[in-house]
Design an enzyme around this catalytic site. Sequence first.
Site, PDB file in Angstrom:
ATOM      1  N   CYS A   1       0.754  -0.743  -0.303  1.00 49.61           N
ATOM      2  CA  CYS A   1       0.261   0.038   0.030  1.00 49.61           C
ATOM      3  C   CYS A   1       0.675   0.839   0.416  1.00 49.61           C
ATOM      4  O   CYS A   1       0.346   1.682   0.076  1.00 49.61           O
ATOM      5  CB  CYS A   1      -1.069   0.145   1.018  1.00 49.61           C
TER       6      CYS A   1
ATOM      7  N   CYS B   1     -13.147   0.597   7.950  1.00 44.59           N
ATOM      8  CA  CYS B   1     -12.426  -0.676   7.261  1.00 44.59           C
ATOM      9  C   CYS B   1     -12.244   0.645   5.868  1.00 44.59           C
ATOM     10  O   CYS B   1     -12.884   0.811   5.506  1.00 44.59           O
ATOM     11  CB  CYS B   1     -12.640  -1.535   6.644  1.00 44.59           C
ATOM     12  N   SER B   2     -11.439   0.804   5.094  1.00 47.90           N
ATOM     13  CA  SER B   2     -10.951   1.734   4.108  1.00 47.90           C
ATOM     14  C   SER B   2     -11.824   0.731   3.761  1.00 47.90           C
ATOM     15  O   SER B   2     -11.883  -0.752   2.582  1.00 47.90           O
ATOM     16  CB  SER B   2      -9.578   1.742   3.652  1.00 47.90           C
TER      17      SER B   2
ATOM     18  N   HIS C   1      -8.639   3.967  -1.215  1.00 49.81           N
ATOM     19  CA  HIS C   1      -8.408   3.265  -1.115  1.00 49.81           C
ATOM     20  C   HIS C   1      -7.779   2.161  -1.969  1.00 49.81           C
ATOM     21  O   HIS C   1      -7.288   0.883  -1.807  1.00 49.81           O
ATOM     22  CB  HIS C   1      -7.522   2.453   0.107  1.00 49.81           C
TER      23      HIS C   1
HETATM   24  N1  COA Z   1     -16.289   1.477   4.633  1.00 49.57           N
HETATM   25  C1  COA Z   1     -17.351   1.847   4.350  1.00 49.57           C
HETATM   26  N2  COA Z   1     -18.826   1.415   3.354  1.00 49.57           N
HETATM   27  C2  COA Z   1     -18.052   0.043   2.205  1.00 49.57           C
HETATM   28  C3  COA Z   1     -17.032  -0.157   2.752  1.00 49.57           C
HETATM   29  C4  COA Z   1     -16.532   0.369   3.872  1.00 49.57           C
HETATM   30  N3  COA Z   1     -14.789  -0.201   4.207  1.00 49.57           N
HETATM   31  N4  COA Z   1     -16.721  -1.355   1.832  1.00 49.57           N
HETATM   32  C5  COA Z   1     -18.157  -1.865   1.325  1.00 49.57           C
HETATM   33  N5  COA Z   1     -19.182  -0.857   1.741  1.00 49.57           N
HETATM   34  C6  COA Z   1     -20.395  -0.673   1.027  1.00 49.57           C
HETATM   35  C7  COA Z   1     -20.342  -0.798  -0.356  1.00 49.57           C
HETATM   36  O1  COA Z   1     -20.344   0.946  -0.479  1.00 49.57           O
HETATM   37  C8  COA Z   1     -21.787  -1.194   0.192  1.00 49.57           C
HETATM   38  O2  COA Z   1     -22.754   0.026   0.294  1.00 49.57           O
HETATM   39  P1  COA Z   1     -24.368  -0.698  -1.320  1.00 49.57           P
HETATM   40  O3  COA Z   1     -24.554  -1.355  -0.493  1.00 49.57           O
HETATM   41  O4  COA Z   1     -24.825   0.695   0.068  1.00 49.57           O
HETATM   42  O5  COA Z   1     -23.671  -0.442  -1.804  1.00 49.57           O
HETATM   43  C9  COA Z   1     -21.951  -2.613   0.753  1.00 49.57           C
HETATM   44  O6  COA Z   1     -21.302  -2.072   1.579  1.00 49.57           O
HETATM   45  C10 COA Z   1     -21.640  -3.726   0.353  1.00 49.57           C
HETATM   46  O7  COA Z   1     -20.052  -3.692  -0.189  1.00 49.57           O
HETATM   47  P2  COA Z   1     -19.612  -4.912  -0.880  1.00 49.57           P
HETATM   48  O8  COA Z   1     -18.777  -4.488  -2.014  1.00 49.57           O
HETATM   49  O9  COA Z   1     -19.709  -5.941  -0.465  1.00 49.57           O
HETATM   50  O10 COA Z   1     -18.687  -5.130   0.893  1.00 49.57           O
HETATM   51  P3  COA Z   1     -18.333  -6.514   0.451  1.00 49.57           P
HETATM   52  O11 COA Z   1     -18.578  -7.051   2.055  1.00 49.57           O
HETATM   53  O12 COA Z   1     -17.053  -7.075  -0.456  1.00 49.57           O
HETATM   54  O13 COA Z   1     -16.594  -5.710   1.186  1.00 49.57           O
HETATM   55  C11 COA Z   1     -14.996  -4.732   3.286  1.00 49.57           C
HETATM   56  C12 COA Z   1     -16.449  -5.406   2.338  1.00 49.57           C
HETATM   57  C13 COA Z   1     -14.482  -4.280   4.338  1.00 49.57           C
HETATM   58  C14 COA Z   1     -14.423  -6.549   2.849  1.00 49.57           C
HETATM   59  C15 COA Z   1     -14.011  -4.599   2.192  1.00 49.57           C
HETATM   60  O14 COA Z   1     -14.067  -2.782   2.151  1.00 49.57           O
HETATM   61  C16 COA Z   1     -12.459  -4.877   3.176  1.00 49.57           C
HETATM   62  O15 COA Z   1     -11.814  -5.359   2.392  1.00 49.57           O
HETATM   63  N6  COA Z   1     -11.776  -3.416   3.087  1.00 49.57           N
HETATM   64  C17 COA Z   1     -10.769  -3.362   4.053  1.00 49.57           C
HETATM   65  C18 COA Z   1      -9.323  -3.006   2.205  1.00 49.57           C
HETATM   66  C19 COA Z   1      -8.093  -3.509   2.740  1.00 49.57           C
HETATM   67  O16 COA Z   1      -7.876  -4.015   3.588  1.00 49.57           O
HETATM   68  N7  COA Z   1      -6.999  -2.479   2.326  1.00 49.57           N
HETATM   69  C20 COA Z   1      -5.708  -2.905   2.178  1.00 49.57           C
HETATM   70  C21 COA Z   1      -5.699  -1.965   3.509  1.00 49.57           C
HETATM   71  S1  COA Z   1      -3.695  -2.103   4.508  1.00 49.57           S
END
Ligand code: COA
Length: 389
Positions: free
Chosen positions: A87, A210-211, A336
């Site tokens: 990252c 979470c991002s 991110h």
């Molecule tokens: N913050 C706020 N809302 C989020 C979000 C987040 N981080 N991630 C997804 N959403 C929302 C989406 O916009 C969607 O909203 P909607 O239904 O109104 O359209 C809903 O949540 C579902 O989205 P989806 O894509 O199905 O979420 P997901 O369950 O596949 O992913 C996480 C969610 C948290 C697992 C994913 O965002 C993630 O892995 N984040 C961490 C990334 C990371 O680790 N980066 C590196 C860091 S070092």
Amino acid sequence: MKGRDVYVIGAGMSSFGEHWDSSLRELIVDAAIKAIADSKIEGKQLQAVYGGCMASGLFAGQEHVGALIADYLGLNPLPSTRLEAACASGSVAMRNGIMAIASGFYDVVAVGGVEKMTDVSTEMASTTLGGAGDEEWELFNGATFPALYALMARRHMLEYGTTEEQMAMVAVKNHANAAKNRYAQFQKEITIDTVMKSQYVASPLKLFDCSPLTDGAAAVILASGDVAKKICEKPIKLIASSQASDSLALANRASFSSLRATQIAAKEAFTQAGIKSKDVDVAELHDCFTIAELMAMEDLGFCEKGKSGKMVEAGQTKIGSDIPINTSGGLKGCGHPVGATGVKQIVEIAWQLRGEATGRQVKNAEIGLTHNVGGSGATAVVHLLKKDF
Ligand code: COA
């Protein structure tokens, strides 16, 4: 900073979000063209390109991104190199661009960062991101990034009494800032309730701690002092660039509640610039999870160890306060796209120091800081920038 003076003379970014209709190459070309146009130079004046990208092979099936960027920008046969530090890839590309100019090797270079993360399933994205930690000791045993940062959050809560509500306040602030940034992935403000009632991803971290997964790109044009002073009306000077490493695996670290690489990079950056953390007017910190912003505030010296939760609670990191943090919305609100994040942080600080951060401008900002982390803290990069006009 050692060597010749280095300036940011142009900045641009694609919008961040879920881009079903844009490919990896279209995102970086979009950002790069905006940065070149902003700098008033012509593409043919560029002497080299440095591009940050973490995992385009796994996310988009495309490797050799350095050559791809030069090719699709019509810049062949310019030397164009991809850099990877998870990252922190964008910041490491930035450092290489800076060093190329500071050393006298080149006078004008482009630095970019890009990632296209949403074309794969969330499971695949989590596994890919997990590769930034220790694959054998962490990912293989199921420790994804939310899980690793959850361990850090638990330790911080235990040692300093940090609460889930205080972490939620970081998300609320960053979503509020993102709502004022037309490039940001999330355009709506949220409340503490939104965060607290969202689903646990890895306790104590919830969805809104979470991002998100993001597609996006950012680019800047760097130039030597001679060139910058001749062609740029609002040059932004780089006054420090530092990078430090630590063990890949969390288990091998002396502390779970701070990042040693950040502390070391910060100390070096402030020494290079000859300033202190209290001199910084605006900062973009690596808030991949809300706890990461709290730890970074402490490790960078914006507050005493263990006091970041209270500082956020008191509103001391909002726009209009002493040290506005993540005016872009940060990784949490702006998004991110991992390889692009470090360059996007530079773009935001350049806009702030030029007085062009419409809707979220920090008054009289003169000095800005960027802080970008790779993995769970195995790489940390700090840049300091100063208005010079
Ligand atoms: N913050 C706020 N809302 C989020 C979000 C987040 N981080 N991630 C997804 N959403 C929302 C989406 O916009 C969607 O909203 P909607 O239904 O109104 O359209 C809903 O949540 C579902 O989205 P989806 O894509 O199905 O979420 P997901 O369950 O596949 O992913 C996480 C969610 C948290 C697992 C994913 O965002 C993630 O892995 N984040 C961490 C990334 C990371 O680790 N980066 C590196 C860091 S070092």
